[in-house]
Design an enzyme around this catalytic site. Structure first.
Site, PDB file in Angstrom:
ATOM      1  N   GLU A 171      75.894  61.069  17.945  1.00  0.00           N
ATOM      2  CA  GLU A 171      76.420  60.753  16.893  1.00  0.00           C
ATOM      3  C   GLU A 171      78.128  60.680  17.590  1.00  0.00           C
ATOM      4  O   GLU A 171      78.462  61.641  17.871  1.00  0.00           O
ATOM      5  CB  GLU A 171      76.596  61.564  15.588  1.00  0.00           C
ATOM      6  CG  GLU A 171      75.028  61.624  15.169  1.00  0.00           C
ATOM      7  CD  GLU A 171      75.130  62.201  13.571  1.00  0.00           C
ATOM      8  OE1 GLU A 171      76.176  62.731  13.251  1.00  0.00           O
ATOM      9  OE2 GLU A 171      73.946  62.547  13.169  1.00  0.00           O
TER      10      GLU A 171
ATOM     11  N   ASN B 183      67.786  67.424  12.258  1.00  0.00           N
ATOM     12  CA  ASN B 183      68.959  66.815  12.607  1.00  0.00           C
ATOM     13  C   ASN B 183      69.958  68.025  12.448  1.00  0.00           C
ATOM     14  O   ASN B 183      70.080  68.910  11.656  1.00  0.00           O
ATOM     15  CB  ASN B 183      69.434  65.761  11.354  1.00  0.00           C
ATOM     16  CG  ASN B 183      70.832  65.421  11.402  1.00  0.00           C
ATOM     17  OD1 ASN B 183      71.170  64.452  12.378  1.00  0.00           O
ATOM     18  ND2 ASN B 183      71.832  66.238  10.903  1.00  0.00           N
ATOM     19  N   GLU B 184      70.726  68.135  13.534  1.00  0.00           N
ATOM     20  CA  GLU B 184      71.786  69.273  13.649  1.00  0.00           C
ATOM     21  C   GLU B 184      71.231  70.682  13.319  1.00  0.00           C
ATOM     22  O   GLU B 184      71.719  71.195  12.179  1.00  0.00           O
ATOM     23  CB  GLU B 184      72.950  68.771  13.170  1.00  0.00           C
ATOM     24  CG  GLU B 184      73.904  67.669  13.636  1.00  0.00           C
ATOM     25  CD  GLU B 184      74.897  67.275  12.521  1.00  0.00           C
ATOM     26  OE1 GLU B 184      75.061  67.716  11.603  1.00  0.00           O
ATOM     27  OE2 GLU B 184      75.769  66.197  13.287  1.00  0.00           O
TER      28      GLU B 184
END
Lengths: 632, 632, 632
Positions: free
Chosen positions: C316, C143-144
């Site tokens: 997102e 994630n990210e």
């Protein structure tokens, strides 16, 4: 007085086949000195104890055969990576406790005995080989002590050395406790081994502790330096030089200078304006491509005082945009010549440009040289060559003592950095303000150390911010018209308030009974014009009040010969004060166009136009970024 | 109500032959209390276990024989250097992991068991010797807990104690994981021993983790403190005092105050304005030499609440320029008197100046005293003496309960410091804004803790920023006219959003469904006048909308008795809101000249002119920096 | 082209009895994708090797039975606490030497071999269980990457890996010394094991050293990432995705993207405006509740280039106020819909909101979701549902290649971050300025990597700030009208100045012989309008001068097809330049109202009004925060 041009050159950076052509072009540009070697340790001693002098021999040969005189540098500011295997603990440590590692330069602690010895050894090796070599006309020791904030080190080596230094200075721990006032906050020590370095304390450490550490740190530079001096003196009679960096105040340049022959400094006017000067946005925009109009002259006058018998050079002169300031604009056309001439007018023997050719690699690849990385001429080269022609054609410039002197004192900077009272109180700024005020009135100035004992040749002497005024200086001040203060003779050498309280100058009943520090933009008007700012003292005593704030506070007290200034003046008030003093001193004040500055020698008046506009002065028309001179 | 003056004195700093004269002069100035000893550990116990009381005995003798009552301090904020040999790990550790070393003060971690024990031992030794000595009329424990940011320590001692504290609080690790929501980002622990302190994480730690650490850290102060309380209580019936520092919020003063008799605080109005207050440049310039007009009164009212039975002192009163703020101007003539009278008007029993004589050495050498370092009187002395005469002449001032109360809650500060949502969200600033708004309407104010359960005596109560509104307080609010919010009852005690969402006040259907933080200078206009800034909530619910922003957002909702404020008002909007509330509460609002503040006792109205200009009010003319009072 | 909505959901945060209702409401809002699992490692593997899949099975079951397609995340950005027992040295280390500890997320060093292996193992376990599960339609890896500044790690693991990487890249230490120019300042190494990471040096390290470390660090991300790719590919044919974070440039997204199927990014327009964008206070106030009008589109176009075959998502999407920016205002009503449509107009397959319901606990408790913490709908939900209806009703939007391209290159950002020359020189800002200038002229834009070799389909291509212009790109630029510069082709891939000096573009005789960096607010006027700022080059060469500064400096040189820009233009000058280029390229320039932006697909023109006011454009009236579209 001799005048010559020089250049900094790194033969190890370039193919050997370029050297001869480089040397020829230097000579063609009027350059007669070349500095080499000061960063080349890894090429001189690629493995510990294995020396490679062949390339250096050849470089010296090529350069000197072209007619250049060589300044050879000891390479101790760039110890090779293998030195860290010998001395893993040689690194300086920052105030946060981080060792300052290998990978750039100046990665050593002045207190590390092993590295200090190794520095002496490489100086010895170089001295042994080149000390009697007639082609090496001068030596530079190390490079820019203190650059990159490298004087204060919080290493174990520094801590241990500091304890010894304290034991030496104070004799007994009781004497130290008494001197520092350690009874305050139960800071009393039972032995010197309990004393740590003054970093990472909960709130500020005892200022006496911190000032002692600063004195110690300066002494360590001197001691480190003198190891190399001794090593070289054993082998050479050529003059020894160090190149100080502008506005580096963390060690006492006078003390480093005492053991060598010539002071030099590295002058980067535009970098300094961006990186090292306070000043309004308007001021910085106005002088963006010229540099501050007083910063260079201040250092010239300072290093004339630091150099033995007044001998000094500009070892590195900015030739174009640099790489290390927050922003790096180019000099206006003409400024490289202006800066060079300004140095000569202030007495420089040599102005040496840094560097011959911009390196296309590593940290300074964006730092201009006289030549571009692709070997084409950069704009600075033609200006240097013009200076070369001009100095060849111009008659001797006889220096003369200036009518006005300013006392400059390194420990005062340490004292006020330790105990600023107002967070932006800066000794250097105060000095530059005073210097600027004098220059705006047209004066040439001598800068003198606080150890001076004879001022009889000066008409006027200023001593602002001088933390402790030595007895001998107080006596000398009586020989002239003098202005002392603000914040002068305000503390003892241990950084305590003296009792009786200062300034308590000989022959002047003035006491500063209370001080105030003011935030920026707060000013208090002075009756008759001008304001005070930053710093205001309450002055008491029988001396006559010469200037008074509208609050009723005395700003200036004294008599016709000795005056004490109890506040930080703005430019207008400085002008009023200097006009008054000049009158007492029998000096003539000039009114200069903004941005114009003068320097008088025995034979000539030089006028430097730092401003963006053409100005008229004494019948002369002087373009922006131009210098003019005429006989006087 | 008694009123008296005191002074802080350090006999160990001065030659013994000066003590008697000092004492006599204190008494001559109307001073009756003298605080001594709180930094003198190295003189009381120069070597571990070897006590030297002779000098202290003589000092007590000299001072008390002159007629002075003694406050004796325990010296635990300045452990001597030898303590570090006993407990090398006693130092607090900063958030970056650096031990905060010896060389200033407060160099201990509250969680260190050994040092905590040693602190109790020295208190025990002092209590044993002087506890029944009638000349020692009060005790001060330690000095300024939390000064220099010393509450939060990231030491191993703190880590271990935190784990135990957590085990105690939560019982099981599952309960902790659930309470903190550790399922988020897989932060679940399997045992308390896996939990570290919340520093040096990659991004912000769980706010519940951080708030727990803040609660723990406050509890550690309380526990540390109570060791000394217990040691002294065993030996003395004299009142115990702690001197809190202004705007130090990192521990719960109410909880520290619960075990002692008198709250005191250290009031440095001009230092605080420079160093510890938000505010426009204009505001800071206007009050540069006076201090913020509400900061002192706020703390007076706060410590009246912290002190048992409302007993409180100013233990250290600024007497002139200090040394520790970014800039340190002098008080306007009259301010030392004004500050002193303001404290008395708010109920102080004693106003004690810090310090008798400016020390000419160490960290605070630039901190003014009532006397100069050379023993001449400083300007503050005459003002203190005037106050001394005035309190002797003035009739008793009977205190009365104020009509208005403000709820102040330390954990709310910790909550919003942990979870600010807007980087400049400050609980203290919000409280001071509310307090200032009430004062500008002329009100006298009581500050109350969030544990209060009876508000029936108040006409109006404000509770802004109260993170969690306890049930009992919600009940009590029904007894009065009350304003709650902004950001009140917005989180649980574990720093989670409650479900149902807040404020959900008893008897008021308002929900803050969404919040916004706004950058400085962004405002939203409110219909009818004024703006909101910094913090804006979306309010939902059936309660009537009383004020609305031009965006359509409800700003104030409620009824005549209970209103919820959903945004941070500017000064104009605060005024509108308070006018409305006052009308409901049957209170009369006054219109004060700018800079004037009032304080009503049962017998007198006091008016303090903090502004730079003379003002007229209720037929009185009050000069700048002057105080006036008249019977009511 | 498909268009769909998604949402990020954390079943582990909520009681299981809420799941079915949540799923039903998602579907009712038009949502068809749901991302789960990416932070749930402590729930999937509560003890090392002990897996708990029951809850995840049930969550997948509930969600998919409601009709939702699942994106399953590997949870490697949140290793549980027990992982630190396995690998105590797995933490990244910051530039100051502090390990970045457990207690938030991303607490791992990409170079740690053990953790890299463990990451592959958990991906393997998940792939094994769900890889062939038809309900899992896509996978997200980690994630990210790089969020919270986590790419550069100064750990021992990184140091050792860096040495190996260097040995691999350079072969011999001599080659490295030569490549980096280590002769400068005696920085030469004798073996790869002597090379440290480039932090904590005395002054800046060799930029070649630092750039090598940045290249290495990016490669470590790629290698780390590919371990998981390999683990998943063995078990699934579903597309693999990573969600990049806005303006995270410390690793090469093109290289990470090469091994997976879909690029996605996390779009927080209002957070970015507050936290990650330069810009005047006026600009930031104007777009406070909308976000910068070009920031989102820039990233959309970037990730269309990063995604294989142009496939990309917004993983997102900000749905309301966030918690992590310095200030967090709410979006204007309409913005959630506007942002969603802007993504679709730029080709997004899915716009997925973060998150379904605001969590009432832990770090992001103040981060809005589509639902409030109390499960009531938040304002964003209705906007999302409107988008859901609109995409269902709207005909296909056929994408088309844009007429204009902009070259974006991660290593250029690293080069200029390493060697900025002016402290505020930002590659990203330069790119966004150029992108904005093109958009203000009405263009739709494709972003392309510097590895592109065919530009024949573009009418106009811009390549500002491209540190090194590859040969193939130089050839490709000849196929179109192209603008190169400023600061393009200025250094080699080793971050040295090339000889001959750049830009030296094929077919254009221009050399940048000198550069200047200028402080903010300093500008130089260009003849005919507009100014240059920040960065100015001296251009030499035979190419025609097309624009010139009033200083005489050439600003733009070239011919009708290829132009080199030697300075950083302001908005007005950018407009002039683009007008000129567009004319050569045969493109029509539009004049847009301020705040309006367009995006053309093959079938529709979309217009997005980011400004605060209603605008008229091409006969349409478009309200603030609204989007309009019409067929073209």
């Amino acid at each position: 007085m001799n005048r010559a041009l020089g250049v900094c050159y790194y033969p190890e950076h370039w193919p050997e086949e370029m050297w001869a052509q480089d040397a020829a072009e230097m000579v063609a540009a009027g350059i007669s000195w070349v500095r080499i070697g000061e960063f080349a340790w890894s090429r001189i001693e690629p493995e510990p104890g294995q020396f490679a002098f062949d390339w250096l021999d050849r470089a010296i040969d090529v350069l000197s055969r072209a007619g250049l005189k060589i300044v050879l540098g000891t390479p101790t500011c760039t110890p090779p990576r293998w030195m860290l295997e010998r001395f893993p603990d040689m690194l300086a440590v920052d105030a946060q406790g981080h060792p300052r590692g290998f990978g750039s330069r100046r990665h050593y602690c002045f207190s590390h005995a092993g590295y200090r010895r190794a520095s002496g050894e490489i100086a010895e090796v170089l001295g042994d080989r080149y000390g009697r070599d007639g082609r090496v006309h001068a030596w530079q020791i190390d490079n820019e002590y203190g650059c990159h904030d490298t004087i204060l080190s919080y290493s174990e080596a520094a801590r241990d050395a500091f304890r010894s230094w304290l034991a030496e200075r104070y004799g007994t721990i009781d004497a130290l406790n008494e001197a520092w006032g350690n009874v305050f906050w139960s800071m009393e020590y039972r032995s010197f081994d309990e004393i740590d370095l003054p970093n990472l304390t909960v709130t500020q450490p005892n200022p006496s502790h911190e000032l002692a550490f600063r004195r110690f740190s300066s002494d360590q530079v001197v001691a480190y330096h003198e190891v190399q001096v001794a090593a070289l003196r054993a082998h050479t009679d050529a003059p020894l030089i160090h190149n100080y960096m502008g506005r580096v105040l963390d060690f006492d340049h006078f003390e480093v200078g005492a053991s060598i022959d010539i002071a030099s400094w590295d002058s980067y006017p535009i970098g300094f304006l961006s990186d090292r000067l306070d000043g309004s946005a308007e001021h910085k925009a106005r002088y963006l491509q010229q540099g501050d109009p007083d910063m260079q002259a201040f250092h010239h006058d300072l290093y004339r005082a630091v150099g033995r018998d007044g001998r000094w050079w500009v070892m590195e002169q900015q030739p174009g945009p640099v790489n290390w300031a927050p922003h790096n604009p180019a000099p206006l056309p003409g400024m490289v010549r202006l800066w060079s001439w300004e140095a000569f007018a202030h007495g420089a023997e040599v102005v040496s440009y840094f560097r011959w050719r911009q390196a296309p690699f590593a940290q300074e690849q964006m730092h201009a040289g006289l030549k571009r990385p692709d070997n084409a001429p950069a704009p600075g080269l033609a200006e240097a060559a013009q200076v070369g022609r001009e100095i060849a054609e111009m008659p001797q410039i006889a220096l003369q003592q200036a009518p006005v002197a300013l006392i400059f004192d390194y420990p005062s900077d340490w004292a006020w950095a330790t105990l600023p009272q107002g967070e932006d109180f800066s000794y250097f700024r105060l000095m530059l303000d005073a210097y600027r005020a004098l220059r705006r009135c047209g004066f040439s100035i001598d800068i003198l150390p606080s150890t001076v004992t004879d001022l009889s040749a000066y008409a006027l002497v200023l001593a602002p911010g001088l933390a402790t005024v030595p007895d001998a200086l107080q006596e000398a001040l009586a020989q002239t018209v003098a202005l002392v203060g603000p914040r002068s003779n305000a503390v003892t050498e241990e950084l305590r308030i003296p009792i009786p309280m200062g300034p308590a100058l000989r022959g002047l009943d003035v006491t500063a009974t209370r001080v105030e520090s003011l935030p920026p933009h707060v000013t208090r008007a002075v009756i008759g014009g001008g304001t005070v700012q930053h710093w205001v003292e309450d002055l008491d005593g029988t001396a006559e009040t010469l200037l008074q704030a509208e609050t009723g506070q005395a700003v200036l007290k004294g008599n016709r010969r000795l005056q004490y200034l109890g506040a930080w003046p703005d430019a207008d008030l400085w002008e009023r004060i200097i006009h008054g003093l000049a009158k007492e001193a029998g000096l003539t004040v000039l009114t200069l166009p903004e941005g114009l500055r003068l320097r008088d020698t025995a034979t000539h008046r030089f006028a430097f136009n730092y401003g963006p506009d053409l100005v008229e002065f004494q019948g002369k028309t002087i373009r922006s970024a131009d210098v003019s001179w005429w006989g006087i």
